[in-house]
Design an enzyme around this catalytic site. Structure first.
Site, mmCIF file in Angstrom:
data_model
loop_
_atom_site.group_PDB
_atom_site.id
_atom_site.type_symbol
_atom_site.label_atom_id
_atom_site.label_comp_id
_atom_site.label_asym_id
_atom_site.label_seq_id
_atom_site.Cartn_x
_atom_site.Cartn_y
_atom_site.Cartn_z
ATOM 1 N N THR A 188 0.968 -1.445 0.065
ATOM 2 C CA THR A 188 -0.028 -0.137 -0.362
ATOM 3 C C THR A 188 0.715 1.177 0.155
ATOM 4 O O THR A 188 0.133 2.470 -0.661
ATOM 5 C CB THR A 188 -0.605 -0.334 1.168
ATOM 6 O OG1 THR A 188 -1.969 -0.780 1.193
ATOM 7 C CG2 THR A 188 -1.896 1.585 1.212
ATOM 8 N N TYR A 222 -8.304 0.543 -4.250
ATOM 9 C CA TYR A 222 -6.899 0.436 -5.240
ATOM 10 C C TYR A 222 -6.102 -0.349 -5.467
ATOM 11 O O TYR A 222 -6.030 -1.657 -4.818
ATOM 12 C CB TYR A 222 -6.388 1.976 -3.829
ATOM 13 C CG TYR A 222 -5.362 0.978 -2.623
ATOM 14 C CD1 TYR A 222 -6.492 0.919 -1.215
ATOM 15 C CD2 TYR A 222 -4.716 0.219 -2.886
ATOM 16 C CE1 TYR A 222 -5.567 0.209 -0.748
ATOM 17 C CE2 TYR A 222 -3.576 -0.319 -1.896
ATOM 18 C CZ TYR A 222 -5.417 -0.673 -0.070
ATOM 19 O OH TYR A 222 -4.210 -1.151 0.596
ATOM 20 N N THR A 232 1.010 -4.721 4.236
ATOM 21 C CA THR A 232 1.588 -4.650 5.416
ATOM 22 C C THR A 232 1.039 -6.670 5.688
ATOM 23 O O THR A 232 0.669 -6.689 6.965
ATOM 24 C CB THR A 232 0.513 -4.089 6.449
ATOM 25 O OG1 THR A 232 -0.670 -3.564 5.132
ATOM 26 C CG2 THR A 232 1.616 -2.348 6.015
ATOM 27 N N ASP A 233 -0.204 -6.880 5.022
ATOM 28 C CA ASP A 233 -0.746 -8.042 4.931
ATOM 29 C C ASP A 233 -0.034 -9.439 5.749
ATOM 30 O O ASP A 233 -0.096 -10.186 6.128
ATOM 31 C CB ASP A 233 -2.015 -8.319 3.845
ATOM 32 C CG ASP A 233 -2.464 -7.525 3.532
ATOM 33 O OD1 ASP A 233 -2.937 -6.905 3.900
ATOM 34 O OD2 ASP A 233 -2.948 -8.069 2.682
ATOM 35 N N LYS A 270 -0.237 -8.244 12.636
ATOM 36 C CA LYS A 270 -1.416 -7.323 12.152
ATOM 37 C C LYS A 270 -2.176 -7.817 12.687
ATOM 38 O O LYS A 270 -2.786 -8.536 12.894
ATOM 39 C CB LYS A 270 -1.215 -7.635 10.457
ATOM 40 C CG LYS A 270 -2.100 -6.610 9.505
ATOM 41 C CD LYS A 270 -2.536 -6.496 8.893
ATOM 42 C CE LYS A 270 -3.148 -5.349 7.883
ATOM 43 N NZ LYS A 270 -3.059 -4.995 6.682
ATOM 44 N N GLU A 309 -2.754 -29.652 27.537
ATOM 45 C CA GLU A 309 -4.531 -30.431 27.340
ATOM 46 C C GLU A 309 -4.435 -31.517 26.220
ATOM 47 O O GLU A 309 -5.338 -31.987 25.928
ATOM 48 C CB GLU A 309 -5.477 -29.678 26.824
ATOM 49 C CG GLU A 309 -6.022 -28.897 27.382
ATOM 50 C CD GLU A 309 -7.347 -27.514 27.625
ATOM 51 O OE1 GLU A 309 -8.678 -28.481 27.522
ATOM 52 O OE2 GLU A 309 -7.250 -26.124 27.223
HETATM 53 N N1 GLU Z 1 -2.563 -6.481 0.062
HETATM 54 C C1 GLU Z 1 -1.658 -5.312 0.370
HETATM 55 C C2 GLU Z 1 -0.447 -5.223 0.663
HETATM 56 O O1 GLU Z 1 0.067 -5.989 1.701
HETATM 57 C C3 GLU Z 1 -2.790 -3.761 1.581
HETATM 58 C C4 GLU Z 1 -2.220 -3.713 2.646
HETATM 59 C C5 GLU Z 1 -1.000 -2.988 3.269
HETATM 60 O O2 GLU Z 1 -0.103 -2.870 2.637
HETATM 61 O O3 GLU Z 1 -1.463 -2.385 4.131
HETATM 62 O O4 GLU Z 1 0.080 -5.486 0.106
#
Ligand code: GLU
Length: 355
Positions: A39, A52, A118-119, A191, A312
């Site tokens: 992103t 986007y 971020t994913d 995350k 467990e």
């Molecule tokens: N799906 C995108 C990625 O991981 C969006 C998440 C992001 O970068 O914030 O590149």
């Protein structure tokens, strides 16, 4: 005579020490930005558009958007990939690891920043933390909002990431992630929100530090094994063994566990319920897999807390491994790397305790 000789030598030593520190020599550190997409490199048609495309903006355009970073360091950029991190692969991760080692051993960079979606940032960060031996700072950064959004968070995140990568205090801390003013260790972060700017948390062990407009404050050093103290290496490695994650639930079917074995998985991570639990049918399938030489790790679908051994589930009798601190996606990374060498179950369990 003897005294004046000593005086000259001391003066020379002092001069050498002074010029080797950027603050005294006015020399800025060299920071290389390795761009992978995400992103932070995303663009939308308008500032208020939620849809986007990731990975549209090149590294040069990103650096041009934050000219202030040039006050912190001499920057060079390299495009390693340009993907949304849902398409991140071990192939790209290996490319990153090899390039960081090269930059450090050729003394081309004093620190590295990796721009990343971020994913799956936690997987790449944790992988690099396990396998990169260079102790120059390596900092992952991303953004939750694309570059074209109202209040885009990428530019300040990038500025702060460069400030951390350029900071000698960040050396030897392993791979770090900087977003929204917080500095996380690759080992601890996860995350937690699909859309919020404050998406990364380090729930069990806490933050490494904070940064605000490029002023860094480090609180602690990571306590698990990483980098130079790690026993793992990917030198010469071009591919990793197959490890599948299977998500646990009430009344889950054991079929996917059996299918993973039949499809050639060398390891399985179960994102179990609670303390890494699963129903009896699934436990039986896991024990069967273990007997066939597939390493099965019990992790958890729960956001925080550890998965303990023999709590467990009788791990000793069933031949299973407890993931302790690691969530399923990081357990998969550790298991993939650990499976590069033949190891017994005791060794595998030790590894899940130490990393
Ligand atoms: N799906 C995108 C990625 O991981 C969006 C998440 C992001 O970068 O914030 O590149």
């Amino acid at each position: 005579m003897k005294n004046s000789h000593c005086y000259t030598r001391c003066l020379l030593t002092l001069l050498i020490v002074l010029v080797s520190f950027p603050a005294f020599s006015q020399q800025k550190p060299n920071i290389t930005i390795l761009a992978t997409g995400g992103t932070i490199a995303g663009a939308a048609g308008s500032g208020a558009q939620s849809g986007y495309t990731s990975g549209q903006v090149t590294i040069d355009a990103m650096i041009n958007a934050v000219p202030d970073v040039l006050n912190l360091a001499d920057i060079s950029g390299e495009q390693i990939s340009n993907v949304g991190s849902q398409d991140m692969s071990f192939d790209i991760m290996l490319k990153l690891a090899h390039r960081i080692e090269e930059l450090a051993s050729n003394q081309e960079a004093d620190g590295v920043v990796i721009t990343h979606g971020t994913d799956t940032m936690e997987e790449t960060a944790y992988f690099l933390n396990l396998v990169v031996k260079a102790d120059i700072p390596v900092v992952l950064v991303g953004s939750m909002r694309p570059s074209t959004a109202i209040s885009a968070d990428g530019p300040l995140n990038l500025y702060n990431a460069v400030a951390v990568a350029a900071d000698p205090n960040a050396r030897g801390l392993g791979v770090l992630l900087v977003m929204n003013d917080w500095i996380h260790s690759a080992q601890t972060l996860t995350k937690v929100s699909t859309t919020a700017v404050q998406t990364f948390m380090s729930p069990l062990r806490g933050l490494i530090g904070t940064t605000a407009y490029g002023v860094n404050d480090f609180y602690r050093t990571p306590d698990q094994r990483f980098g130079k103290s790690s026993e793992f290496s990917v030198s010469g490695v071009t591919e990793l063994p197959r490890v599948d994650i299977i998500y646990g639930s009430a009344d889950m079917s054991a079929d996917l566990i059996t299918a993973a074995v039949e499809l050639g998985a060398k390891g399985i991570v179960v994102a179990g319920v609670g303390n890494g639990n699963m129903n009896k049918a699934s436990l039986e399938a896991c024990a069967e897999a273990s007997k066939k030489g597939v390493v099965v790790v019990r992790s958890t679908r729960v956001a925080t807390g550890t998965v303990g051994r023999n709590v467990e589930t009788d791990d000793d009798a069933l031949g299973l491994i407890a993931s302790y601190n690691l969530n399923p996606q990081k357990s998969r990374v550790l298991l993939s790397v650990a499976l590069l060498e033949q190891r017994g179950l005791d060794e595998m369990q030790r590894i899940f305790v130490e990393y």
